[in-house]
Design a protein around this motif. Sequence first.
Motif, PDB file in Angstrom:
ATOM      1  N   GLN A   1      10.544   1.882   7.241  1.00  0.00           N
ATOM      2  CA  GLN A   1      11.552   1.061   6.587  1.00  0.00           C
ATOM      3  C   GLN A   1      12.950   1.387   7.110  1.00  0.00           C
ATOM      4  OE1 GLN A   1      10.275   1.760   2.382  1.00  0.00           O
ATOM      5  NE2 GLN A   1      10.468  -0.471   2.324  1.00  0.00           N
ATOM      6  N   GLU A   2      13.220   2.662   7.333  1.00  0.00           N
ATOM      7  CA  GLU A   2      14.529   3.045   7.859  1.00  0.00           C
ATOM      8  C   GLU A   2      14.723   2.496   9.272  1.00  0.00           C
ATOM      9  OE1 GLU A   2      18.270   4.180   8.165  1.00  0.00           O
ATOM     10  OE2 GLU A   2      17.096   4.185   6.326  1.00  0.00           O
ATOM     11  N   LEU A   3      13.662   2.497  10.079  1.00  0.00           N
ATOM     12  CA  LEU A   3      13.756   1.892  11.413  1.00  0.00           C
ATOM     13  C   LEU A   3      14.122   0.419  11.314  1.00  0.00           C
ATOM     14  CD1 LEU A   3      10.756   3.242  13.537  1.00  0.00           C
ATOM     15  CD2 LEU A   3      13.179   3.685  13.876  1.00  0.00           C
ATOM     16  N   VAL A   4      13.450  -0.293  10.424  1.00  0.00           N
ATOM     17  CA  VAL A   4      13.727  -1.727  10.246  1.00  0.00           C
ATOM     18  C   VAL A   4      15.165  -1.926   9.792  1.00  0.00           C
ATOM     19  CG1 VAL A   4      13.170  -3.756   8.833  1.00  0.00           C
ATOM     20  CG2 VAL A   4      11.335  -2.394   9.849  1.00  0.00           C
TER      21      VAL A   4
ATOM     22  N   ASN B   1       4.000  -6.512  10.447  1.00  0.00           N
ATOM     23  CA  ASN B   1       4.332  -7.609   9.545  1.00  0.00           C
ATOM     24  C   ASN B   1       4.450  -7.115   8.104  1.00  0.00           C
ATOM     25  OD1 ASN B   1       4.733 -10.536   9.213  1.00  0.00           O
ATOM     26  ND2 ASN B   1       2.865 -10.387   7.995  1.00  0.00           N
ATOM     27  N   ALA B   2       3.560  -6.241   7.689  1.00  0.00           N
ATOM     28  CA  ALA B   2       3.594  -5.703   6.327  1.00  0.00           C
ATOM     29  C   ALA B   2       4.868  -4.899   6.078  1.00  0.00           C
ATOM     30  CB  ALA B   2       2.362  -4.843   6.066  1.00  0.00           C
ATOM     31  N   VAL B   3       5.222  -4.034   7.018  1.00  0.00           N
ATOM     32  CA  VAL B   3       6.431  -3.217   6.869  1.00  0.00           C
ATOM     33  C   VAL B   3       7.669  -4.107   6.794  1.00  0.00           C
ATOM     34  CG1 VAL B   3       7.938  -1.533   8.016  1.00  0.00           C
ATOM     35  CG2 VAL B   3       5.469  -1.151   7.940  1.00  0.00           C
ATOM     36  N   VAL B   4       7.769  -5.060   7.694  1.00  0.00           N
ATOM     37  CA  VAL B   4       8.942  -5.938   7.728  1.00  0.00           C
ATOM     38  C   VAL B   4       9.008  -6.792   6.466  1.00  0.00           C
ATOM     39  CG1 VAL B   4      10.045  -7.866   8.938  1.00  0.00           C
ATOM     40  CG2 VAL B   4       9.117  -5.942  10.242  1.00  0.00           C
ATOM     41  N   ALA B   5       7.914  -7.407   6.079  1.00  0.00           N
ATOM     42  CA  ALA B   5       7.916  -8.274   4.897  1.00  0.00           C
ATOM     43  C   ALA B   5       8.317  -7.494   3.649  1.00  0.00           C
ATOM     44  CB  ALA B   5       6.531  -8.902   4.705  1.00  0.00           C
ATOM     45  N   TYR B   6       7.745  -6.326   3.465  1.00  0.00           N
ATOM     46  CA  TYR B   6       8.036  -5.521   2.290  1.00  0.00           C
ATOM     47  C   TYR B   6       9.497  -5.062   2.292  1.00  0.00           C
ATOM     48  CZ  TYR B   6       7.254  -2.112  -1.423  1.00  0.00           C
ATOM     49  OH  TYR B   6       7.305  -1.399  -2.589  1.00  0.00           O
ATOM     50  N   THR B   7       9.974  -4.591   3.436  1.00  0.00           N
ATOM     51  CA  THR B   7      11.341  -4.076   3.539  1.00  0.00           C
ATOM     52  C   THR B   7      12.358  -5.185   3.313  1.00  0.00           C
ATOM     53  OG1 THR B   7      10.576  -2.383   5.072  1.00  0.00           O
ATOM     54  CG2 THR B   7      12.958  -2.808   5.010  1.00  0.00           C
TER      55      THR B   7
ATOM     56  N   SER C   1      -5.760   1.175 -13.270  1.00  0.00           N
ATOM     57  CA  SER C   1      -4.679   0.447 -12.611  1.00  0.00           C
ATOM     58  C   SER C   1      -5.243  -0.630 -11.690  1.00  0.00           C
ATOM     59  CB  SER C   1      -3.797   1.410 -11.823  1.00  0.00           C
ATOM     60  OG  SER C   1      -4.531   2.005 -10.784  1.00  0.00           O
ATOM     61  N   GLU C   2      -4.439  -1.652 -11.512  1.00  0.00           N
ATOM     62  CA  GLU C   2      -4.852  -2.759 -10.645  1.00  0.00           C
ATOM     63  C   GLU C   2      -4.685  -2.363  -9.180  1.00  0.00           C
ATOM     64  OE1 GLU C   2      -3.757  -6.672 -11.453  1.00  0.00           O
ATOM     65  OE2 GLU C   2      -3.663  -6.380 -13.617  1.00  0.00           O
ATOM     66  N   PRO C   3      -5.529  -2.890  -8.300  1.00  0.00           N
ATOM     67  CA  PRO C   3      -5.383  -2.560  -6.879  1.00  0.00           C
ATOM     68  C   PRO C   3      -4.067  -3.108  -6.325  1.00  0.00           C
ATOM     69  CG  PRO C   3      -7.079  -4.236  -7.205  1.00  0.00           C
ATOM     70  CD  PRO C   3      -6.636  -3.792  -8.562  1.00  0.00           C
ATOM     71  N   VAL C   4      -3.516  -2.396  -5.364  1.00  0.00           N
ATOM     72  CA  VAL C   4      -2.275  -2.820  -4.719  1.00  0.00           C
ATOM     73  C   VAL C   4      -2.564  -4.061  -3.890  1.00  0.00           C
ATOM     74  CG1 VAL C   4      -0.475  -2.148  -3.087  1.00  0.00           C
ATOM     75  CG2 VAL C   4      -1.427  -0.459  -4.663  1.00  0.00           C
ATOM     76  N   LYS C   5      -1.692  -5.046  -4.003  1.00  0.00           N
ATOM     77  CA  LYS C   5      -1.861  -6.289  -3.252  1.00  0.00           C
ATOM     78  C   LYS C   5      -0.645  -6.520  -2.367  1.00  0.00           C
ATOM     79  CE  LYS C   5      -4.669  -8.427  -6.813  1.00  0.00           C
ATOM     80  NZ  LYS C   5      -4.819  -9.521  -7.759  1.00  0.00           N
ATOM     81  N   GLY C   6      -0.765  -7.473  -1.469  1.00  0.00           N
ATOM     82  CA  GLY C   6       0.347  -7.844  -0.604  1.00  0.00           C
ATOM     83  C   GLY C   6       0.587  -6.816   0.489  1.00  0.00           C
ATOM     84  N   PRO C   7       1.801  -6.828   1.039  1.00  0.00           N
ATOM     85  CA  PRO C   7       2.109  -5.944   2.161  1.00  0.00           C
ATOM     86  C   PRO C   7       1.863  -4.465   1.872  1.00  0.00           C
ATOM     87  CG  PRO C   7       3.854  -7.558   1.895  1.00  0.00           C
ATOM     88  CD  PRO C   7       2.923  -7.714   0.718  1.00  0.00           C
ATOM     89  N   ALA C   8       2.119  -4.039   0.644  1.00  0.00           N
ATOM     90  CA  ALA C   8       1.958  -2.616   0.316  1.00  0.00           C
ATOM     91  C   ALA C   8       0.507  -2.154   0.432  1.00  0.00           C
ATOM     92  CB  ALA C   8       2.498  -2.340  -1.079  1.00  0.00           C
TER      93      ALA C   8
ATOM     94  N   LYS D   1      15.893 -11.011  12.064  1.00  0.00           N
ATOM     95  CA  LYS D   1      14.861 -12.010  11.789  1.00  0.00           C
ATOM     96  C   LYS D   1      13.488 -11.350  11.703  1.00  0.00           C
ATOM     97  CE  LYS D   1      17.362 -15.855  13.712  1.00  0.00           C
ATOM     98  NZ  LYS D   1      17.396 -16.911  14.695  1.00  0.00           N
ATOM     99  N   HIS D   2      12.688 -11.858  10.777  1.00  0.00           N
ATOM    100  CA  HIS D   2      11.378 -11.281  10.498  1.00  0.00           C
ATOM    101  C   HIS D   2      10.542 -11.101  11.766  1.00  0.00           C
ATOM    102  CE1 HIS D   2       7.801 -10.630   7.881  1.00  0.00           C
ATOM    103  NE2 HIS D   2       7.195 -11.045   8.966  1.00  0.00           N
ATOM    104  N   MET D   3      10.316 -12.166  12.498  1.00  0.00           N
ATOM    105  CA  MET D   3       9.424 -12.075  13.657  1.00  0.00           C
ATOM    106  C   MET D   3      10.032 -11.260  14.801  1.00  0.00           C
ATOM    107  SD  MET D   3       6.626 -13.157  12.623  1.00  0.00           S
ATOM    108  CE  MET D   3       5.735 -12.935  14.156  1.00  0.00           C
ATOM    109  N   GLU D   4      11.348 -11.222  14.901  1.00  0.00           N
ATOM    110  CA  GLU D   4      11.982 -10.349  15.902  1.00  0.00           C
ATOM    111  C   GLU D   4      11.684  -8.879  15.568  1.00  0.00           C
ATOM    112  OE1 GLU D   4      15.966 -12.874  17.167  1.00  0.00           O
ATOM    113  OE2 GLU D   4      16.123 -11.368  15.594  1.00  0.00           O
ATOM    114  N   LEU D   5      11.801  -8.548  14.298  1.00  0.00           N
ATOM    115  CA  LEU D   5      11.523  -7.176  13.868  1.00  0.00           C
ATOM    116  C   LEU D   5      10.056  -6.819  14.065  1.00  0.00           C
ATOM    117  CD1 LEU D   5      13.785  -7.253  10.715  1.00  0.00           C
ATOM    118  CD2 LEU D   5      14.011  -5.601  12.589  1.00  0.00           C
ATOM    119  N   VAL D   6       9.158  -7.753  13.759  1.00  0.00           N
ATOM    120  CA  VAL D   6       7.725  -7.522  13.961  1.00  0.00           C
ATOM    121  C   VAL D   6       7.451  -7.260  15.440  1.00  0.00           C
ATOM    122  CG1 VAL D   6       5.443  -8.607  13.888  1.00  0.00           C
ATOM    123  CG2 VAL D   6       6.981  -8.806  11.919  1.00  0.00           C
TER     124      VAL D   6
END
Length: 70
Positions: free
Chosen positions: A27-30, A57-63, A2-9, A37-42
């Motif tokens: 994710q449930e918290l977000v 940032n990873a959690v917010v972007a992915y969610t 399998s390919e390595p996981v990329k991006g926020p995950a 807004k993304h940066m407010e959540l971060v």
Amino acid sequence: MSEPVKGPASYFPSIEKKHGKPIAYWQELVRSSPLTKHMELVAWLKAEHGLGHGHANAVVAYTLAQDRAR
């Protein structure tokens, strides 16, 4: 092979290890936050829940990406 996981995950294993909670918890918290807004959540995850910038940032972007795809 399998390919390595990329991006926020790609941050998820270290987030779970460092903070002791599954990604679904973050994710449930977000999703339950009144902030939208993304940066407010971060900033909120950093200030209120002790996540570092990269992890928050990873959690917010992915969610938010998941929610837009629905």
